[in-house]
Design a protein around this motif. Structure first.
Motif, PDB file in Angstrom:
ATOM      1  N   ILE A   8       0.817  -1.445  -0.071  1.00 37.53           N
ATOM      2  CA  ILE A   8       0.138  -0.179  -0.442  1.00 37.53           C
ATOM      3  C   ILE A   8       0.823   0.998  -0.206  1.00 37.53           C
ATOM      4  O   ILE A   8       1.631   1.307   0.670  1.00 37.53           O
ATOM      5  CB  ILE A   8      -0.955  -0.147   0.986  1.00 37.53           C
ATOM      6  CG1 ILE A   8      -1.843   1.261   1.632  1.00 37.53           C
ATOM      7  CG2 ILE A   8      -0.273   0.123   2.572  1.00 37.53           C
ATOM      8  CD1 ILE A   8      -3.129   1.612   1.974  1.00 37.53           C
ATOM      9  N   LEU A  59      -2.524  -2.039  -3.437  1.00 34.00           N
ATOM     10  CA  LEU A  59      -3.978  -1.098  -2.569  1.00 34.00           C
ATOM     11  C   LEU A  59      -3.931   0.308  -3.535  1.00 34.00           C
ATOM     12  O   LEU A  59      -2.425   0.707  -2.851  1.00 34.00           O
ATOM     13  CB  LEU A  59      -3.997  -1.492  -1.125  1.00 34.00           C
ATOM     14  CG  LEU A  59      -5.517  -0.942  -0.923  1.00 34.00           C
ATOM     15  CD1 LEU A  59      -6.853  -2.052  -1.122  1.00 34.00           C
ATOM     16  CD2 LEU A  59      -5.643  -0.635   0.438  1.00 34.00           C
ATOM     17  N   CYS A  60      -4.457   0.435  -3.474  1.00 33.63           N
ATOM     18  CA  CYS A  60      -4.485   2.145  -4.075  1.00 33.63           C
ATOM     19  C   CYS A  60      -5.874   2.791  -4.901  1.00 33.63           C
ATOM     20  O   CYS A  60      -6.709   2.001  -4.452  1.00 33.63           O
ATOM     21  CB  CYS A  60      -3.228   2.252  -5.377  1.00 33.63           C
ATOM     22  SG  CYS A  60      -4.209   1.383  -6.771  1.00 33.63           S
ATOM     23  N   ILE A 137       3.917  -0.886   3.436  1.00 28.95           N
ATOM     24  CA  ILE A 137       3.635   0.323   3.341  1.00 28.95           C
ATOM     25  C   ILE A 137       4.652   0.934   3.173  1.00 28.95           C
ATOM     26  O   ILE A 137       5.745   0.768   3.602  1.00 28.95           O
ATOM     27  CB  ILE A 137       2.667   0.359   5.014  1.00 28.95           C
ATOM     28  CG1 ILE A 137       2.307  -0.276   5.345  1.00 28.95           C
ATOM     29  CG2 ILE A 137       2.606   1.915   5.348  1.00 28.95           C
ATOM     30  CD1 ILE A 137       1.479  -0.326   7.192  1.00 28.95           C
ATOM     31  N   GLN A 141       0.311   6.332   1.861  1.00 29.05           N
ATOM     32  CA  GLN A 141      -1.498   6.836   2.500  1.00 29.05           C
ATOM     33  C   GLN A 141      -1.376   6.540   3.985  1.00 29.05           C
ATOM     34  O   GLN A 141      -2.386   5.589   4.160  1.00 29.05           O
ATOM     35  CB  GLN A 141      -2.244   5.466   1.719  1.00 29.05           C
ATOM     36  CG  GLN A 141      -2.324   5.905  -0.374  1.00 29.05           C
ATOM     37  CD  GLN A 141      -3.178   6.673  -0.248  1.00 29.05           C
ATOM     38  OE1 GLN A 141      -3.374   7.120  -0.114  1.00 29.05           O
ATOM     39  NE2 GLN A 141      -3.356   6.846  -1.956  1.00 29.05           N
ATOM     40  N   SER A 145      -2.866   3.271   5.105  1.00 30.47           N
ATOM     41  CA  SER A 145      -2.109   2.439   6.230  1.00 30.47           C
ATOM     42  C   SER A 145      -2.443   2.411   7.135  1.00 30.47           C
ATOM     43  O   SER A 145      -1.791   1.151   7.949  1.00 30.47           O
ATOM     44  CB  SER A 145      -0.909   2.908   5.965  1.00 30.47           C
ATOM     45  OG  SER A 145      -1.038   3.246   4.403  1.00 30.47           O
TER      46      SER A 145
END
Length: 290
Positions: A8, A59-60, A137, A141, A145
């Motif tokens: 992420i 993840l975005c 991470i 984000q 996160s």
């Protein structure tokens, strides 16, 4: 054995040019080579993790702007699954322009990062981490996160942070982290030396901490013990994304639970990548998997 990773953070479109030297004021320079790929710390780490035949999810909040098709095509080619939490976003994704100098492999980057494409924490749900073996991470984000970190910690899923530079909000995520892999440019507030960085991270009960220093040895603190890990000596063609690739490789190797060995093997992969232009050519090269 195949593992599953959730990454992420930042996702960009990278326009990378190889030049003899950097342009001066009002000067136009013709590039010797160029590449167009998806980019960003978590993104390049995800591609690397997938290189080892692991199942990889990025993840975005990517959206549906036409530019995103270039990003999607690159990641699909490298078997990275995109979990887009903002599919209706119409604004263009962040675009990075990068110049790499041919003689030294040094690079200059201009980008707006993820400041205009933040994922709301309300979009994060516990099922996101179902069947996930490791989380990375990169700090771009923070709100999303933090939610992921809390869910992962509750299920004892190891969490790795890519500490490329300090980002406000990191202080909330760090207490959940198992592996803090930072660059020499990572300085939390009131930290002015690497010793103070180690002390700060150790005070948050992070059991494994490392600071990478480019071609210099990696410094680490693991289970209360300090040490150094040597990195390979190479003639670099391009250093772009080396840290990202290091983190993706680390996420693969750490499943052996041997911190210093994972650092050394990740350093070998990152050094290998620096011998190729861009962040993808090394993937297609012959390399010994440690």
């Amino acid at each position: 054995m195949t593992k599953t990773g959730l990454f992420i953070g930042l996702i960009t479109l990278d326009l990378t040019y190889m030049t003899t030297n950097y342009p001066e004021k009002n000067q136009k320079v013709v590039a010797n080579n160029y590449t167009i790929t998806a980019g960003g710390p978590a993104t390049n780490a995800a591609v690397t993790f997938s290189y080892f035949n692991n199942q990889t999810t990025l993840l975005c909040g990517l959206g549906n702007h036409p530019i995103t098709n270039l990003i999607k095509a690159d990641l699909e080619k490298h078997n990275v699954t995109i979990q887009d939490l903002d599919k209706n976003r119409s604004e263009p994704p962040p675009v990075s322009s990068i110049i790499t100098t041919q003689d030294t492999g040094d690079r200059a980057v201009i980008s707006i990062n993820a400041t205009k494409s933040q994922i709301s924490k309300e979009l994060i749900f516990p099922e996101i981490i179902d069947n996930i073996d490791i989380v990375l991470i990169d700090g771009h984000q923070i709100a999303a996160s933090l939610e992921i970190a809390q869910f992962a910690k509750s299920k004892n899923i190891p969490i790795v942070i890519d500490g490329g530079s300090w980002k406000p909000g990191f202080e909330e995520i760090l207490p959940f982290v198992d592996y803090a892999i930072c660059s020499a440019n990572f300085y939390p507030p009131n930290c002015e030396s690497q010793e103070s960085v180690f002390a700060y991270l150790e005070s948050l009960n992070i059991p494994n901490i490392a600071i990478t220093q480019g071609e210099k040895p990696i410094k680490y603190l693991s289970q209360g013990k300090f040490g150094n890990v040597e990195v390979p000596k190479i003639n670099a063609v391009d250093t772009l994304g080396a840290g990202d690739i290091f983190h993706g490789a680390f996420c693969h190797y750490i499943f052996d639970r041997k911190f210093t060995k994972a650092l050394a093997n990740a350093a070998n992969i990152a050094a290998h990548s620096c011998q190729y232009f861009g962040t993808r050519q090394w993937v297609n090269s012959t390399i010994c998997i440690f």
